[in-house]
Structures are given as structure tokens and as C-alpha cells.
Design a protein around this motif. Structure first.
Motif, PDB file in Angstrom:
ATOM      1  N   ASN A   1       0.778  -1.233   0.000  1.00  0.00           N
ATOM      2  CA  ASN A   1       0.000   0.000   0.000  1.00  0.00           C
ATOM      3  C   ASN A   1       0.810   1.285   0.000  1.00  0.00           C
ATOM      4  O   ASN A   1       0.263   2.355  -0.248  1.00  0.00           O
ATOM      5  N   ARG A   2       2.100   1.212   0.301  1.00  0.00           N
ATOM      6  CA  ARG A   2       2.874   2.440   0.471  1.00  0.00           C
ATOM      7  C   ARG A   2       4.195   2.401  -0.323  1.00  0.00           C
ATOM      8  O   ARG A   2       5.267   2.382   0.270  1.00  0.00           O
ATOM      9  N   PRO A   3       4.143   2.367  -1.655  1.00  0.00           N
ATOM     10  CA  PRO A   3       5.397   2.345  -2.410  1.00  0.00           C
ATOM     11  C   PRO A   3       6.256   3.588  -2.179  1.00  0.00           C
ATOM     12  O   PRO A   3       7.479   3.521  -2.179  1.00  0.00           O
ATOM     13  N   GLY A   4       5.602   4.743  -1.976  1.00  0.00           N
ATOM     14  CA  GLY A   4       6.352   5.967  -1.700  1.00  0.00           C
ATOM     15  C   GLY A   4       7.080   5.894  -0.379  1.00  0.00           C
ATOM     16  O   GLY A   4       8.226   6.344  -0.250  1.00  0.00           O
ATOM     17  N   LEU A   5       6.429   5.305   0.621  1.00  0.00           N
ATOM     18  CA  LEU A   5       7.055   5.139   1.930  1.00  0.00           C
ATOM     19  C   LEU A   5       8.239   4.185   1.837  1.00  0.00           C
ATOM     20  O   LEU A   5       9.299   4.420   2.425  1.00  0.00           O
ATOM     21  N   LEU A   6       8.071   3.113   1.076  1.00  0.00           N
ATOM     22  CA  LEU A   6       9.156   2.141   0.907  1.00  0.00           C
ATOM     23  C   LEU A   6      10.369   2.796   0.259  1.00  0.00           C
ATOM     24  O   LEU A   6      11.513   2.553   0.660  1.00  0.00           O
ATOM     25  N   GLU A   7      10.137   3.662  -0.698  1.00  0.00           N
ATOM     26  CA  GLU A   7      11.234   4.359  -1.363  1.00  0.00           C
ATOM     27  C   GLU A   7      11.976   5.275  -0.382  1.00  0.00           C
ATOM     28  O   GLU A   7      13.209   5.338  -0.389  1.00  0.00           O
ATOM     29  N   GLN A   8      11.236   5.974   0.470  1.00  0.00           N
ATOM     30  CA  GLN A   8      11.867   6.857   1.456  1.00  0.00           C
ATOM     31  C   GLN A   8      12.684   6.058   2.463  1.00  0.00           C
ATOM     32  O   GLN A   8      13.752   6.498   2.907  1.00  0.00           O
ATOM     33  N   MET A   9      12.214   4.870   2.822  1.00  0.00           N
ATOM     34  CA  MET A   9      12.974   4.022   3.738  1.00  0.00           C
ATOM     35  C   MET A   9      14.294   3.588   3.112  1.00  0.00           C
ATOM     36  O   MET A   9      15.335   3.564   3.775  1.00  0.00           O
ATOM     37  N   ALA A  10      14.243   3.250   1.823  1.00  0.00           N
ATOM     38  CA  ALA A  10      15.469   2.859   1.127  1.00  0.00           C
ATOM     39  C   ALA A  10      16.461   4.017   1.078  1.00  0.00           C
ATOM     40  O   ALA A  10      17.668   3.832   1.258  1.00  0.00           O
ATOM     41  N   ILE A  11      15.958   5.234   0.862  1.00  0.00           N
ATOM     42  CA  ILE A  11      16.825   6.412   0.874  1.00  0.00           C
ATOM     43  C   ILE A  11      17.421   6.597   2.275  1.00  0.00           C
ATOM     44  O   ILE A  11      18.581   6.988   2.436  1.00  0.00           O
TER      45      ILE A  11
END
Length: 347
Positions: free
Chosen positions: A51-61
Motif C-alpha cells: 500500500n505504500r510504495p512511496g514510503l518504501l522508497e523513502q525508507m530505502a533512501i
């Protein structure tokens, strides 16, 4: 040493709680590959993946931010937090002081980046933290500009960042699991997050006619991430070695003379290797060929970094800007000068 950015696909987590300790620290994971098995579960990680691809990307950053900071803080140490996945994976499979620092900085990095993205209005399912609580006024004799303000505006939502960091890094563990590795990791995760939360700073703006500052409104903001790294490096230098407690649910200091660690301290349960010589089994590339400071008694000094093997000094030409002049308006012009410098390297 110049810091090298690590690809954002490096994540310090495994999506399935049944994975072994060794495989759970396999850092070289593509985000999509990591989420693929998680999507079939009902874990908190699965909810983020689905549900949160944007959140996952921020975690990777955030992981990338953390490992870059790790390389800066360890730039003079025998193990310099190299971005080689082979080295990091081997180091993280143990429970040494280095492991504790990396776990702490990873938790801090995810917390920091998610909180910052939330403040910037990224679509990650959060809102800023609005505090409307007004300060209690002191007695007339005690009123000062430092206390005459109220909380207002859009503060950085550190609690959201902490929650998402915890969901992602610890969501795979079973609630009742209390093995030593998990206890130590969870403790260091908390220490990493607190290195941000407990050092939030107050930032205020003045309101009033002619800049009178009749009223100040304040919000809370995170410290610079370099400050977080500096603080955790200090905790690393004073980390406490711990052993399992008798109740099987906790740990205690290894020696009676060691002060019990607080929530802010880093802990470890295994001694670190020397990292002096190449040893693939522990993720060590050795220190041969590393530049060192021949006059320093510290960790960057040739005596410590070269592990007593000695060092050699060579000269090399380096370029730098010189004879700079200000040209109206508004440029600075410089010449390029060559300089001969001495460089010491470990044998």
C-alpha cells in the motif's frame, strides 16, 4: 576518504520472520524482490509493500543516508564501513560493536528520512505534527523572552518516522521472540531513534509590529544527521558488552564493574575481529595500502591503523586553488597550483 553512496536497494531487513539470522542480514536485496514474498503475508512489512510504495522508497533512501554516514564516521577505523556488500553482510552476521552501530544508524536513517519526507509533504500517509499546547506563563518576576512563546505551525512528525522505522525493521520478529541477537538488535534500534528524538531542537519565529517579537511561535525540528552520526559514534566508543540474563528475556553487563547500559547506549555480545588482515570470513579487507597520519596517536594514526606492521611515506603532486581574487561583480577567480605533499600508507 570520499564517502560512496550505496544503492537504495540495500536494506537491513528480511521480509519473512522465519528466515535464519544469517539470511536476515543479507543486505543486497532489491526492493521488489524483498516485497514479493512479503505480499503473501499479513505482516506490517507486507502492508507497506502493498500500500505504500512511496514510503518504501523513502525508507530505502534512509538506509542509503545511514550507510553513507557510517562510512564518514568510520573513515579512519580499520573497518571503514566499506560499501562492499560482502563485507557488510559478514560483519552484520555477528553481534559486535560494529554491528551495533550499523543497526543503530540504520534505524536512525529510516526514522530521519521518513520524518523529513513527511514534513515535505510526500505522499507517504502522514501529516505534520501540529502542537497547539501553549506554554505555561511564569510569575511576572520570572518572565523572559525564552519562555514567552507558544507551540504553533507544522513541526516535524518524529513519532511517525519512529513508528515506520520500527514497523519495517522489527515487524518481522515474533512478538514473544527473545533470543540474544534480537534483544541486542532491538536495543540498538531504539538507541538510534532516540539519538534523533531526544535532541529535537526548538525553532521559533517572531511576530509583532516593527520586529518587536511580541509573540514567538515555535516548532520542533530534528538535528542535522551528521550530529546524529557523531552522537552514535560516541556511543559506539563506549559500547557495553552484555550477556543473557537469567530470566531469558533480557541481558546484563558482562562484568560486575560495567555500568548497566541505558536506552541511549549501544551494546554488543561478541568481540570484534582486528580487521588488520584480509579475512573474507569476517568481512575484513585489511588495512594494507590505507592512508594514515604518521603524527597522530588516534585511530587514524599509522601506529593504530597499520596494526604495528609499519608504513611507508611517499610524495605526490596535488592540485589546489590558489591566488584567488574577487572580481566585481560578483565572481571569484583562482589559479590552479601544484603542491608536493607527503602521504603515509600502511604496509
Amino acid at each position: 576518504m570520499r564517502a560512496v553512496l550505496v544503492p537504495v536497494c540495500l536494506l537491513l531487513v528480511s521480509p519473512i520472520s522465519t528466515l535464519s539470522w544469517a539470511s536476515s542480514v543479507d543486505l543486497v536485496l532489491n526492493i521488489k524482490q524483498m516485497c514479493k514474498p512479503a505480499k503473501r503475508s499479513s505482516s506490517r512489512i507486507a502492508k507497506i509493500c502493498n500500500n505504500r510504495p512511496g514510503l518504501l522508497e523513502q525508507m530505502a533512501i534512509g538506509v542509503n543516508l545511514a550507510l553513507t554516514q557510517c562510512q564518514y564516521q568510520f573513515r579512519y577505523r580499520r573497518w571503514n564501513c566499506t560499501n562492499s556488500s560482502r563485507s557488510i553482510k559478514k560483519v552484520m552476521s555477528k553481534d559486535t560493536r560494529e554491528t551495533g552501530f550499523v543497526n543503530a544508524i540504520i534505524a536512525a536513517g529510516i526514522t530521519y528520512q521518513v520524518t523529513r519526507a513527511c514534513t515535505k509533504g510526500e505522499q507517504i500517509g502522514c501529516s505534520c505534527n501540529k502542537r497547539k499546547k501553549k506554554n505555561k506563563k511564569k510569575k511576572p518576576t520570572e518572565v523572559s523572552p525564552e519562555t514567552d512563546f507558544k507551540w504553533d505551525g507544522c513541526a516535524e512528525n518524529i513519532d511517525f518516522g519512529i513508528k515506520r522505522s520500527k514497523d519495517f525493521l522489527e515487524g518481522r520478529h515474533k512478538k514473544k521472540r527473545s533470543d540474544m541477537n534480537t534483544l541486542v538488535k532491538s536495543h540498538n534500534y531504539v538507541a538510534g531513534r532516540l539519538a534523533i528524538k531526544n535532541y529535537m531542537r526548538k525553532e521559533c519565529k517572531c511576530h509583532g509590529l516593527s520586529g518587536s517579537c511580541a509573540l514567538r511561535t515555535c516548532i520542533r525540528k530534528m538535528p542535522a544527521f551528521r550530529e546524529v552520526g557523531d552522537r552514535l559514534k560516541e556511543r559506539f566508543d563506549g559500547a557495553a558488552k552484555v550477556i543473557p540474563g537469567n530470566d531469558g528475556q533480557s541481558f546484563i553487563p558482562e562484568g560486575d564493574t560495567i555500568k548497566p547500559p541505558t536506552r541511549f547506549d549501544l551494546v554488543y555480545s561478541e568481540e570484534s575481529p582486528s580487521f588488520c588482515l584480509p579475512d573474507s570470513s569476517v568481512g575484513s579487507f585489511g588495512t594494507q595500502g590505507r592512508e594514515c597520519n604518521e603524527t597522530s596517536p588516534g585511530e587514524e594514526g599509522c601506529g593504530i591503523l597499520c596494526c604495528g606492521r609499519g608504513f611507508q611515506v611517499q610524495t605526490k603532486e596535488v592540485e589546489h586553488s590558489c591566488n584567488c581574487e574577487f572580481v566585481y561583480c560578483c565572481n571569484v577567480t583562482c589559479q590552479v597550483c601544484n603542491e608536493t605533499v607527503k602521504v603515509a600508507t600502511c604496509q
